[in-house]
Design a protein around this motif. Structure first.
Motif, short mmCIF file in Angstrom:
data_model
loop_
_atom_site.label_atom_id
_atom_site.label_comp_id
_atom_site.label_asym_id
_atom_site.label_seq_id
_atom_site.Cartn_x
_atom_site.Cartn_y
_atom_site.Cartn_z
N ALA A 28 43.95 -13.69 4.43
CA ALA A 28 43.96 -13.68 5.89
C ALA A 28 45.14 -14.45 6.46
CB ALA A 28 42.65 -14.25 6.43
N PHE A 29 45.64 -15.44 5.73
CA PHE A 29 46.73 -16.27 6.24
C PHE A 29 48.02 -15.48 6.45
CE2 PHE A 29 48.93 -16.34 2.22
CZ PHE A 29 47.93 -16.32 1.26
N ASN A 30 48.08 -14.26 5.94
CA ASN A 30 49.25 -13.41 6.13
C ASN A 30 49.26 -12.66 7.45
OD1 ASN A 30 50.62 -13.96 3.75
ND2 ASN A 30 49.63 -12.31 2.62
N TYR A 31 48.10 -12.67 8.14
CA TYR A 31 47.92 -11.73 9.24
C TYR A 31 47.58 -12.40 10.56
CZ TYR A 31 47.60 -8.62 5.28
OH TYR A 31 47.87 -7.94 4.13
N GLY A 32 48.29 -11.99 11.60
CA GLY A 32 47.83 -12.31 12.94
C GLY A 32 46.61 -11.47 13.25
N LEU A 33 45.68 -12.03 14.00
CA LEU A 33 44.44 -11.33 14.34
C LEU A 33 44.35 -11.09 15.84
CD1 LEU A 33 41.80 -13.23 12.15
CD2 LEU A 33 43.02 -11.11 11.61
N GLY A 34 43.74 -9.99 16.18
CA GLY A 34 43.49 -9.69 17.58
C GLY A 34 42.08 -9.18 17.76
N TRP A 35 41.55 -9.39 18.95
CA TRP A 35 40.25 -8.86 19.34
C TRP A 35 40.46 -7.93 20.54
CZ3 TRP A 35 35.76 -9.45 16.69
CH2 TRP A 35 35.72 -10.46 15.73
N PHE A 36 39.87 -6.76 20.45
CA PHE A 36 39.95 -5.77 21.50
C PHE A 36 38.54 -5.28 21.82
CE2 PHE A 36 44.54 -4.90 21.68
CZ PHE A 36 44.95 -5.58 20.54
N ARG A 37 38.39 -4.63 22.97
CA ARG A 37 37.09 -4.04 23.30
C ARG A 37 37.30 -2.71 24.00
NH1 ARG A 37 35.19 -8.50 27.86
NH2 ARG A 37 36.69 -7.94 29.49
N GLN A 38 36.28 -1.88 23.87
CA GLN A 38 36.34 -0.56 24.50
C GLN A 38 34.97 -0.22 25.07
OE1 GLN A 38 37.84 2.55 21.95
NE2 GLN A 38 38.40 3.80 23.71
N ALA A 39 34.93 -0.05 26.37
CA ALA A 39 33.71 0.35 27.06
C ALA A 39 33.70 1.87 27.17
CB ALA A 39 33.66 -0.29 28.44
N PRO A 40 32.53 2.47 27.34
CA PRO A 40 32.44 3.93 27.44
C PRO A 40 33.33 4.47 28.55
CG PRO A 40 30.27 2.98 27.16
CD PRO A 40 31.20 1.83 27.37
N GLY A 41 34.12 5.47 28.23
CA GLY A 41 34.98 6.11 29.21
C GLY A 41 36.24 5.35 29.55
N LYS A 42 36.46 4.23 28.87
CA LYS A 42 37.65 3.41 29.16
C LYS A 42 38.53 3.29 27.93
CE LYS A 42 35.59 0.63 32.85
NZ LYS A 42 35.39 -0.75 33.37
N GLU A 43 39.78 2.90 28.16
CA GLU A 43 40.69 2.68 27.05
C GLU A 43 40.38 1.35 26.36
OE1 GLU A 43 44.58 5.14 28.71
OE2 GLU A 43 44.69 2.98 28.40
N ARG A 44 40.81 1.27 25.12
CA ARG A 44 40.66 0.02 24.39
C ARG A 44 41.58 -1.02 25.03
NH1 ARG A 44 40.28 0.43 17.96
NH2 ARG A 44 38.87 2.04 18.75
N GLU A 45 41.04 -2.23 25.24
CA GLU A 45 41.81 -3.27 25.91
C GLU A 45 41.84 -4.55 25.11
OE1 GLU A 45 40.21 -4.47 29.66
OE2 GLU A 45 38.28 -5.10 28.83
N PHE A 46 42.92 -5.28 25.29
CA PHE A 46 43.12 -6.56 24.62
C PHE A 46 42.15 -7.60 25.17
CE2 PHE A 46 45.12 -10.08 22.71
CZ PHE A 46 45.30 -11.07 23.66
#
Length: 123
Positions: A28-46
């Motif tokens: 895991a130490f090699n990778y930056g991590l991100g969290w995103f979310r997606q609500a119904p009918g919407k685009e995935r967002e940061f």
């Protein structure tokens, strides 16, 4: 091929807390991590991101002061602690990873994605 597995989602009431986990299959130490979310009918967002060493983080404005992103590289795991949850936080939450030392915040920045975990906040 790096694999990511999210856990910790669920159904909660407004004002409650949840902690999501993201298990990374290797180094895991090699990778930056991100969290995103997606609500119904919407685009995935940061939502939030953290550098591979954990020294820098970034949040979308709507979660600042309520969410905290962290990681424990010895456990190959990332986390997002979500407090004071609101119905607008309801979505499928995804963990993402990419090699590199910066904070990454765009969907297109990331190479690897988990399958997502559902978070539902009732009013």
């Amino acid at each position: 091929q790096v694999q990511l597995v999210e856990s910790g989602g669920g159904l909660v009431q407004a004002g409650d807390s949840l902690r999501l986990s993201c298990a990374v299959s290797e180094r895991a130490f090699n990778y930056g991590l991100g969290w995103f979310r997606q609500a119904p009918g919407k685009e995935r967002e940061f939502v939030a991101a953290i550098t591979r060493g954990g020294s820098a983080t970034r949040y979308t404005d709507s979660v600042k002061g309520r969410f905290t992103v962290s990681r424990v590289n010895l456990k190959n795991t990332g986390y997002v602690q979500m407090n004071s949850l609101k119905p607008d936080d309801t979505a499928v939450y995804y963990c993402a990873a990419r090699a590199g030392g910066l904070v990454y915040t765009s969907v297109g920045d990331f190479t690897y994605w988990g399958q997502g975990t559902q978070v539902t906040v009732s009013s």
